[in-house]
Design a protein around this motif. Structure first.
Motif, PDB file in Angstrom:
ATOM      1  N   GLY A 214       0.999  -1.586  -0.062  1.00  0.00           N
ATOM      2  CA  GLY A 214      -0.139  -0.049  -0.081  1.00  0.00           C
ATOM      3  C   GLY A 214       0.877   1.438   0.493  1.00  0.00           C
ATOM      4  N   ILE A 215       2.165   1.272   0.724  1.00  0.00           N
ATOM      5  CA  ILE A 215       2.699   2.609   0.647  1.00  0.00           C
ATOM      6  C   ILE A 215       3.735   2.316  -0.664  1.00  0.00           C
ATOM      7  CG2 ILE A 215       4.854   3.535   1.728  1.00  0.00           C
ATOM      8  CD1 ILE A 215       4.582   1.710   4.421  1.00  0.00           C
ATOM      9  N   GLY A 216       3.752   1.257  -1.580  1.00  0.00           N
ATOM     10  CA  GLY A 216       4.484   1.567  -2.376  1.00  0.00           C
ATOM     11  C   GLY A 216       3.532   1.978  -3.368  1.00  0.00           C
ATOM     12  N   ALA A 217       1.993   1.873  -3.749  1.00  0.00           N
ATOM     13  CA  ALA A 217       1.077   2.128  -3.846  1.00  0.00           C
ATOM     14  C   ALA A 217       0.629   3.680  -4.436  1.00  0.00           C
ATOM     15  CB  ALA A 217      -0.189   1.249  -3.953  1.00  0.00           C
ATOM     16  N   TYR A 218       0.597   3.817  -2.856  1.00  0.00           N
ATOM     17  CA  TYR A 218       0.351   5.280  -2.982  1.00  0.00           C
ATOM     18  C   TYR A 218       1.726   6.307  -2.715  1.00  0.00           C
ATOM     19  CZ  TYR A 218      -4.578   5.298   0.201  1.00  0.00           C
ATOM     20  OH  TYR A 218      -5.566   5.154  -0.384  1.00  0.00           O
ATOM     21  N   ALA A 219       2.585   5.901  -3.024  1.00  0.00           N
ATOM     22  CA  ALA A 219       3.652   6.377  -3.082  1.00  0.00           C
ATOM     23  C   ALA A 219       3.422   7.183  -4.964  1.00  0.00           C
ATOM     24  CB  ALA A 219       5.143   6.187  -2.848  1.00  0.00           C
ATOM     25  N   ALA A 220       3.585   6.264  -5.167  1.00  0.00           N
ATOM     26  CA  ALA A 220       3.652   6.253  -6.955  1.00  0.00           C
ATOM     27  C   ALA A 220       2.338   7.105  -7.493  1.00  0.00           C
ATOM     28  CB  ALA A 220       2.992   4.548  -7.606  1.00  0.00           C
ATOM     29  N   ALA A 221       0.993   6.642  -6.723  1.00  0.00           N
ATOM     30  CA  ALA A 221       0.346   7.707  -6.627  1.00  0.00           C
ATOM     31  C   ALA A 221      -0.132   9.015  -6.161  1.00  0.00           C
ATOM     32  CB  ALA A 221      -1.282   7.288  -6.006  1.00  0.00           C
ATOM     33  N   PHE A 222       1.126   9.384  -5.110  1.00  0.00           N
ATOM     34  CA  PHE A 222       0.908  10.563  -4.788  1.00  0.00           C
ATOM     35  C   PHE A 222       2.368  11.342  -6.251  1.00  0.00           C
ATOM     36  CE2 PHE A 222       3.224  14.080  -2.050  1.00  0.00           C
ATOM     37  CZ  PHE A 222       1.808  14.638  -1.670  1.00  0.00           C
ATOM     38  N   ALA A 223       3.261  10.511  -6.436  1.00  0.00           N
ATOM     39  CA  ALA A 223       3.976  11.492  -7.151  1.00  0.00           C
ATOM     40  C   ALA A 223       3.646  11.680  -8.896  1.00  0.00           C
ATOM     41  CB  ALA A 223       5.114  10.046  -7.588  1.00  0.00           C
ATOM     42  N   VAL A 224       3.137  11.137  -9.106  1.00  0.00           N
ATOM     43  CA  VAL A 224       1.700  11.513  -9.867  1.00  0.00           C
ATOM     44  C   VAL A 224       1.278  12.313  -9.803  1.00  0.00           C
ATOM     45  CG1 VAL A 224       0.296  10.675 -12.020  1.00  0.00           C
ATOM     46  CG2 VAL A 224       2.395   9.519 -11.118  1.00  0.00           C
ATOM     47  N   LYS A 225       0.345  12.396  -9.165  1.00  0.00           N
ATOM     48  CA  LYS A 225      -1.268  13.300  -8.676  1.00  0.00           C
ATOM     49  C   LYS A 225      -0.875  14.290  -7.646  1.00  0.00           C
ATOM     50  CE  LYS A 225      -4.519  12.939 -10.472  1.00  0.00           C
ATOM     51  NZ  LYS A 225      -4.853  13.552 -11.945  1.00  0.00           N
ATOM     52  N   GLY A 226       0.014  14.708  -7.061  1.00  0.00           N
ATOM     53  CA  GLY A 226       0.515  15.591  -5.752  1.00  0.00           C
ATOM     54  C   GLY A 226       1.893  15.730  -6.113  1.00  0.00           C
ATOM     55  N   LEU A 227       2.445  15.500  -6.750  1.00  0.00           N
ATOM     56  CA  LEU A 227       4.011  16.326  -7.325  1.00  0.00           C
ATOM     57  C   LEU A 227       4.456  16.406  -8.821  1.00  0.00           C
ATOM     58  CD1 LEU A 227       5.926  14.167  -5.153  1.00  0.00           C
ATOM     59  CD2 LEU A 227       5.015  16.022  -4.923  1.00  0.00           C
ATOM     60  N   ALA A 228       3.078  15.932  -9.845  1.00  0.00           N
ATOM     61  CA  ALA A 228       3.208  16.055 -10.902  1.00  0.00           C
ATOM     62  C   ALA A 228       4.204  15.369 -12.009  1.00  0.00           C
ATOM     63  CB  ALA A 228       3.105  17.547 -11.316  1.00  0.00           C
ATOM     64  N   LEU A 229       4.751  14.081 -10.997  1.00  0.00           N
ATOM     65  CA  LEU A 229       6.011  13.640 -11.741  1.00  0.00           C
ATOM     66  C   LEU A 229       5.158  12.291 -12.453  1.00  0.00           C
ATOM     67  CD1 LEU A 229       8.067  13.081  -8.556  1.00  0.00           C
ATOM     68  CD2 LEU A 229       8.555  15.066 -10.702  1.00  0.00           C
ATOM     69  N   GLY A 230       6.296  11.727 -13.239  1.00  0.00           N
ATOM     70  CA  GLY A 230       5.723  10.695 -13.988  1.00  0.00           C
ATOM     71  C   GLY A 230       5.800   9.530 -13.985  1.00  0.00           C
ATOM     72  N   MET A 231       5.266   8.952 -14.737  1.00  0.00           N
ATOM     73  CA  MET A 231       5.260   6.924 -13.835  1.00  0.00           C
ATOM     74  C   MET A 231       6.375   6.159 -14.241  1.00  0.00           C
ATOM     75  SD  MET A 231       3.103   3.539 -16.095  1.00  0.00           S
ATOM     76  CE  MET A 231       4.890   3.515 -16.625  1.00  0.00           C
ATOM     77  N   GLY A 232       7.339   6.625 -14.535  1.00  0.00           N
ATOM     78  CA  GLY A 232       8.967   6.295 -14.347  1.00  0.00           C
ATOM     79  C   GLY A 232       9.336   6.661 -13.053  1.00  0.00           C
ATOM     80  N   ALA A 233       9.426   7.868 -12.716  1.00  0.00           N
ATOM     81  CA  ALA A 233       9.559   8.866 -11.278  1.00  0.00           C
ATOM     82  C   ALA A 233       8.761   7.879 -10.013  1.00  0.00           C
ATOM     83  CB  ALA A 233       9.344   9.669 -11.045  1.00  0.00           C
ATOM     84  N   GLY A 234       7.511   7.652 -10.379  1.00  0.00           N
ATOM     85  CA  GLY A 234       6.478   7.058  -9.376  1.00  0.00           C
ATOM     86  C   GLY A 234       6.218   5.004  -9.313  1.00  0.00           C
ATOM     87  N   LEU A 235       7.085   4.545 -10.367  1.00  0.00           N
ATOM     88  CA  LEU A 235       8.265   3.465 -10.627  1.00  0.00           C
ATOM     89  C   LEU A 235       8.992   3.410  -9.527  1.00  0.00           C
ATOM     90  CD1 LEU A 235       6.781   1.754 -13.718  1.00  0.00           C
ATOM     91  CD2 LEU A 235       6.194   1.350 -11.161  1.00  0.00           C
ATOM     92  N   LEU A 236       9.323   4.569  -9.527  1.00  0.00           N
ATOM     93  CA  LEU A 236      10.878   4.553  -8.404  1.00  0.00           C
ATOM     94  C   LEU A 236      10.858   4.661  -7.173  1.00  0.00           C
ATOM     95  CD1 LEU A 236      13.871   4.124  -9.906  1.00  0.00           C
ATOM     96  CD2 LEU A 236      14.012   6.204  -9.908  1.00  0.00           C
ATOM     97  N   LEU A 237      10.040   5.437  -6.988  1.00  0.00           N
ATOM     98  CA  LEU A 237       9.562   6.182  -5.707  1.00  0.00           C
ATOM     99  C   LEU A 237       8.916   4.866  -4.646  1.00  0.00           C
ATOM    100  CD1 LEU A 237       8.486   9.922  -6.295  1.00  0.00           C
ATOM    101  CD2 LEU A 237      10.415   9.199  -4.951  1.00  0.00           C
ATOM    102  N   ALA A 238       7.679   4.288  -5.658  1.00  0.00           N
ATOM    103  CA  ALA A 238       7.593   3.157  -4.698  1.00  0.00           C
ATOM    104  C   ALA A 238       7.912   1.886  -3.894  1.00  0.00           C
ATOM    105  CB  ALA A 238       6.509   1.587  -5.732  1.00  0.00           C
ATOM    106  N   PRO A 239       9.245   1.501  -4.941  1.00  0.00           N
ATOM    107  CA  PRO A 239      10.535   0.741  -4.144  1.00  0.00           C
ATOM    108  C   PRO A 239      10.893   1.412  -2.592  1.00  0.00           C
ATOM    109  CG  PRO A 239      11.046   1.089  -6.332  1.00  0.00           C
ATOM    110  CD  PRO A 239       9.393   1.256  -6.429  1.00  0.00           C
ATOM    111  N   LEU A 240      11.309   2.756  -3.375  1.00  0.00           N
ATOM    112  CA  LEU A 240      11.979   3.607  -2.248  1.00  0.00           C
ATOM    113  C   LEU A 240      11.065   4.124  -0.988  1.00  0.00           C
ATOM    114  CD1 LEU A 240      14.778   3.864  -3.445  1.00  0.00           C
ATOM    115  CD2 LEU A 240      14.257   6.581  -3.400  1.00  0.00           C
ATOM    116  N   ILE A 241      10.158   4.522  -0.489  1.00  0.00           N
ATOM    117  CA  ILE A 241       9.555   4.637  -0.232  1.00  0.00           C
ATOM    118  C   ILE A 241       9.182   4.102   0.832  1.00  0.00           C
ATOM    119  CG2 ILE A 241       7.887   6.143   0.793  1.00  0.00           C
ATOM    120  CD1 ILE A 241       9.016   7.795  -0.131  1.00  0.00           C
TER     121      ILE A 241
END
Lengths: 233, 613
Positions: free
Chosen positions: B368-395
């Motif tokens: 869930g944390i990974g999913a929310y990190a990815a979603a937040f990267a895209v919707k909250g920080l306006a980043l791309g999917m690549g960044a989202g998929l990088l942030l998910a495992p990182l966070i």
């Protein structure tokens, strides 16, 4: 009193008891002698039911007990004192005795804490001490006393002299003799030949899960070659 | 000042019913060594049965007492029934299977309760005496709160007398230490266990019924109360009644103040306190070091590389999977994508609980944390999917490292309970933080960018990432680190004696598993286009456990086979029936009874027997 006939037992895939047979007459004290790993402890555990025998017959005073639950075997009159004592460390001496209490048997006078304190005077002074705060020797005495509370017909003692100071071993010899005089049959597993000679009248030698010699202990004492063959390390 | 007093009294009164439930849990655990998930169900049944009994009785206080006692007795009888019919059969099973088994009971009881009492909350009509107030320091305090406050210590005293002054209590305490020795002394364990279970169930039922006047009978009680009770029991020290009492006071008061002062952070606060206690006293406030109960030892099976036949089979399956988009339609493709994500989720859980020996009951937290990190990267920080998929495992990995720092010091049931509690807290935090996460509405519109918008392209991306990550996890297991990990699992002391730092190794494994689960969560977010709090629900954690246990913990292929089988079966089940909980619960119960070593494990055993006989 106890008849064991071609008893087999396994630990996982290891075949520990390989057709063990022996018997004890009422009132006797038999010692099971053998090297480390010969199957002494496993024999006792199979008798009380903590290890389930794979096959073979065990009768106690004519009653079949092989494969029964440990509590049923204990209630049939078999008492068990494990090698590592397994005292309940959080319970006091009196509470440990209470756990072992079973109804009197055969009209014989039941064992009471007072009678046991006469047998083991050290325990009388520490009735309310937790089992965890006792020395090894005191724990060994308590372990035997706790099992006697169940008024067993036959008591299994697994290396009662192990790790004890010589003075305490001396005391244990007296206690086991007194126990026998009161009519309890005794089966003892031992490595210490001197201790065995002091308390037992019969001996059986166990090697690789089989009885290889069975006879009066005096015969064993008189035959150094026999001792050499089976008991030397 | 006086407002503080009222809040304090409210907290103390809430603590009482929590204590009853936790006391039951801790007593049952002490003797049977089963962490009984279904204890929450017994509490819930207590509330419903209490409602049915009390609404039929006259409204006087004496009838209320009678109703509560009657409810406790009915719950005790149900508990005894449960023990003799089901739980008795699994005392020698590995503890994780026990947890799973009792969770199966939870699912069945949920559907049964729904069927018997209906979906609506059932509030208890309050009799006049239940609404009366007492004046303390100028403040009006509900009389019932004061009664509840008194009940806690009274029950504690009664239990203390029962356990120290009766033969039954002495036998129970002896069995807690060494149940085989108790049996060898002539005590029938079965009867002892049944009576202990009945006592625990009675306490749970009473706790549920006593909470009725302040709340209602509802279908959420079971999981809510069991999370709280786990926290209380862990904080107080497993098996310690006074510890459970202290901890329930602490948690109860904390929750009641938290709701007033920091409504958003109540649950986080509970977690912080729990973490603080466990750092200072790893065995809880009044707990002693846990030794495994005598007379039970679980040997772990070895993890061996797959046979060449299986490898070729796996390669063929992989090729088939790579070609799937050329044949499959969009629906099948999305099911296959879900399967791949489940595969990585299960593999990451297996990494932790198989070779790592850390049985997690809250693995969905990292997903869930990974999913929310990815979603937040895209919707909250306006980043791309690549960044989202990088942030998910990182966070997710970062969160796992942070939480793991507390958890890897624990083992067995402590670890399972804490991971569960943590997942529940993350769930609640995401649920409560509406401004950031949208609460129950989730975050919508998390879609892949145009280049990956084609289902097929996204499928291939998922295939690549999931298989690569799963293979990486496998590679790690056969590296020196993997052997060190298994060494710390099999014997922590011996591992330390040969120079391995057990805590560091476990923490690294925990973090890796968390990161891998986070990546699975990130992929899931883009695959579904949205994230919801139910990404972290207990049932998702249990899904993961089922996949791993279905396949068998012993083999690396196990979770993969399990994930594919389970995802397929579950989709079918959802299509086929409304009573999916009861069906799934019964399936779990049957599976554990039939295959106490997992399906793959049992087959493996049969195979071994055939070869060695």
């Amino acid at each position: 009193m106890l008849h064991v006939d071609t008893l087999h037992a396994h630990y996982g895939r290891a075949h520990i008891l390989q057709g063990l047979s022996f018997h004890i007459a009422p009132g006797c004290a038999l010692v099971l002698l053998g090297r480390n790993g010969a199957g002494k402890s496993t024999t006792l555990k199979s008798l009380i039911g903590l290890v389930r025998p794979t096959s073979g017959r065990i009768t106690l005073a004519g009653q079949d007990i092989a494969g029964h639950e440990p509590h049923a075997i204990a209630r049939a009159g078999l008492g068990y004192v494990p090698e590592d004592r397994r005292i309940f460390t959080e319970l006091t001496v009196m509470e440990n005795l209470e756990v072992g209490r079973l109804p009197p048997r055969d009209g014989r006078p039941p064992w009471t804490p007072e009678r046991l304190f006469a047998l083991f005077p050290n325990l009388a002074a520490m009735r309310n001490r937790p089992g965890g705060r006792m020395s090894g020797g005191e724990q060994q005495m308590l372990a035997i006393a706790r099992t006697l509370m169940g008024n067993p017909r036959l008591i299994l003692l697994d290396e009662p002299s192990e790790g004890l100071a010589p003075v305490i071993v001396e005391h244990m010899v007296h206690a086991i003799r007194a126990m026998r005089d009161s009519g309890v049959t005794i089966l003892l597993a031992e490595q210490n030949l001197h201790f065995a000679l002091a308390v037992a009248d019969q001996a059986a030698i166990i090697e690789k899960g089989r009885i290889t010699w069975h006879g009066p202990i005096a015969a064993l004492q008189a035959d150094p070659a026999l001792r050499e063959a089976w008991l030397a390390p | 000042m006086s407002a503080l007093l009222v809040q304090l009294l409210t907290g103390l009164s809430g603590a009482s019913s929590l204590f009853l439930v936790a006391a039951g849990l801790t007593v049952i655990f002490g003797v049977t060594r089963v962490v009984n998930f279904s204890h929450g169900s017994l509490t819930m049944l207590g509330a419903y049965i209490g409602w049915s009994v009390l609404t039929r009785l006259p409204r006087g206080p004496e009838w209320f007492i009678l109703g509560i006692v009657l409810t406790a007795l009915i719950a005790a009888a149900l508990g005894a029934l449960l023990e003799t019919l089901l739980l008795r059969r699994i005392y020698r099973a590995p503890e994780l299977l026990q947890l799973l088994f009792t969770f199966g009971i939870v699912l069945v009881v949920q559907d049964a309760t729904l069927w018997l009492w209906g979906p609506n909350d059932l509030p208890l009509p309050r009799a006049p005496w239940l609404r009366s107030f007492v004046s303390i320091a100028g403040e009006r305090v509900p009389l019932y709160d004061l009664i509840l406050i008194a009940i806690g210590p009274l029950v504690l005293a009664a239990l203390w007398l029962l356990f120290t002054r009766t033969r039954w209590g002495t036998l129970v305490r002896a069995a807690t230490e060494d149940r085989d020795m108790v049996a060898a002394l002539g005590v029938d364990q079965k009867r002892l266990f049944t009576t202990v279970f009945a006592l625990g169930a009675g306490l749970a039922g009473m706790g549920g019924a006593l909470a009725l006047p302040d709340a209602s009978a509802n279908l959420q009680i079971d999981l809510n109360i069991i999370t709280d009770a786990f926290v209380v029991v862990v904080v107080g020290g497993l098996g310690s009644l006074p510890g459970a009492f202290l901890a329930s006071l602490l948690i109860g008061v904390l929750q009641s103040f938290g709701i007033v002062l920091l409504p958003q952070a109540t649950l986080v606060l509970v977690f912080v306190i729990m973490a603080a206690v466990l750092v200072i006293r790893p065995n809880g406030l009044l707990g002693r070091a846990q030794s495994t109960a005598r007379g039970e030892a679980h040997a772990f099976a070895l993890v061996r590389p797959a046979a060449p036949v299986l490898r070729r089979l796996g390669l063929a399956a992989l090729l088939l999977a790579a070609c799937a988009p050329l044949i499959a339609g969009p629906f099948l493709l999305s099911v296959l994508t879900e399967m791949l994500i489940a595969l990585l989720f299960a593999a990451s859980l297996h990494f932790m609980m198989g070779p790592g020996g850390m049985a997690s009951f809250g693995h969905a937290a990292w997903f869930g944390i990974g999913a929310y990190a990815a979603a937040f990267a895209v919707k909250g920080l306006a980043l791309g999917m690549g960044a989202g998929l990088l942030l998910a495992p990182l966070i997710a990995g970062l969160a796992a490292a942070l939480f793991g720092w507390f958890v890897v010091r624990l083992s067995g049931v402590y670890l399972a309970m804490l991971t569960l509690a943590f997942a529940q807290i993350v769930w609640a935090a995401l649920f409560q933080a509406v401004e950031i996460t949208g609460g129950d509405n989730g975050i919508l519109g998390v879609w892949p960018p145009p280049w990956a918008a084609d289902r097929r392209v996204f499928y291939w991306l998922t295939l690549l990432l999931c298989i690569a990550s799963a293979l990486l996890l496998r590679r790690i297991l056969y590296a020196p680190f993997g052997y060190a990990l298994r060494a710390t699992r099999d014997s922590e002391r011996r591992a330390e004696a040969i120079g391995l730092h057990a805590v560091h190794i476990r923490l690294a494994a925990f973090t890796l598993a968390g990161a891998a689960a986070g990546l699975a969560g990130g992929l899931s977010a883009f695959s579904k286009g949205s994230v919801f709090p139910n990404f972290i629900s207990i049932s998702r954690s249990v899904d993961g456990l089922l996949m791993v246990l279905l396949g068998g913990v012993q083999s690396i292929a196990g979770p993969i086979v399990g994930a594919i089988a389970y995802t397929g079966l579950f989709d079918l089940l959802l299509l086929a029936t409304d009573q999916w909980r009861a069906v799934l619960g019964l399936a779990i119960i049957t599976l554990v009874l039939a295959f106490p070593h997992g399906i793959a494990g049992s087959i493996h055993r049969l195979w071994l027997r055939g070869r060695e006989a």
